[in-house]
Design an enzyme around this catalytic site. Sequence first.
Site, PDB file in Angstrom:
ATOM      1  N   HIS A   1      84.258 107.679  17.407  1.00 18.61           N
ATOM      2  CA  HIS A   1      83.064 106.905  17.059  1.00 18.61           C
ATOM      3  C   HIS A   1      83.446 105.582  16.389  1.00 18.61           C
ATOM      4  CE1 HIS A   1      78.787 106.601  15.545  1.00 18.61           C
ATOM      5  NE2 HIS A   1      79.402 105.807  14.685  1.00 18.61           N
ATOM      6  N   GLU A   2      84.297 105.654  15.360  1.00 14.83           N
ATOM      7  CA  GLU A   2      84.696 104.440  14.637  1.00 14.83           C
ATOM      8  C   GLU A   2      85.599 103.546  15.484  1.00 14.83           C
ATOM      9  OE1 GLU A   2      83.256 103.577  11.997  1.00 14.83           O
ATOM     10  OE2 GLU A   2      82.240 105.483  11.647  1.00 14.83           O
TER      11      GLU A   2
ATOM     12  N   HIS B   1      83.537 101.345  17.715  1.00 12.64           N
ATOM     13  CA  HIS B   1      82.996 100.184  16.992  1.00 12.64           C
ATOM     14  C   HIS B   1      84.036  99.061  16.974  1.00 12.64           C
ATOM     15  CE1 HIS B   1      79.309 101.915  15.627  1.00 12.64           C
ATOM     16  NE2 HIS B   1      79.860 102.779  14.775  1.00 12.64           N
TER      17      HIS B   1
END
Length: 219
Positions: free
Chosen positions: A18-19, A22
């Site tokens: 997820h990170e 980003h």
Amino acid sequence: MERIIALYVALIISLVVHEYMHALVGYLLGDETAKRMGRLTLNPFAHADLVGTFLLPLVAIMSHFPVIGWAKPVPFNPYNLRDQKWGPTLVALAGPFSNFAMAAIFLGALKVLLDVVHLPVYNLLVIFLGYLVLINVVLGLFNFLPVPPLDGSKLLNALLDAPKYRRFLFTLETRGPMILLIIITIDLLSPISILGSIFGGAINLAFSLAGLRYLLALL
């Protein structure tokens, strides 16, 4: 113990990807902030938060409470993005969309392992992939909530990009974490959990579409 480890590892993988997404989308759109800070990596220690990644999830798992966890937010400079209006939204939504993509991929892998390879439903790999699907569905949906600091708030900012909404958005930005905490607290204490119902319904739908709803009883 094996199931506890499997659940925890599934959470770490989901948070890290997820990170990372980003950071990757921010980099692709012109901002190198995350790369310079060592966040453009799948190394879990680069994204780990002492409380959100290590302490709280482990305590929740061991105590049989709902698993809550987070990683360190990936920094980015919106002024470096080539698209000033939608760039921040794309960076933000890259996280939850990666969770949805992972949920679909792991659900497909489960389908193959159970229906083609014919692994038993109690196989640890099957359980591990099931946890990955569960966690990624919940992470994706939760981060779509339009409340700062969650990713969905960036989409709300882009959609309400007009002077008449500035005071509302400013209030939401400054009080968002408190509002989010209140929402979660009320939801946990209420007889009927609205968030839990949404997450549970989405999980049921995903496993039902794959013809694997029976597996939920083992997770």
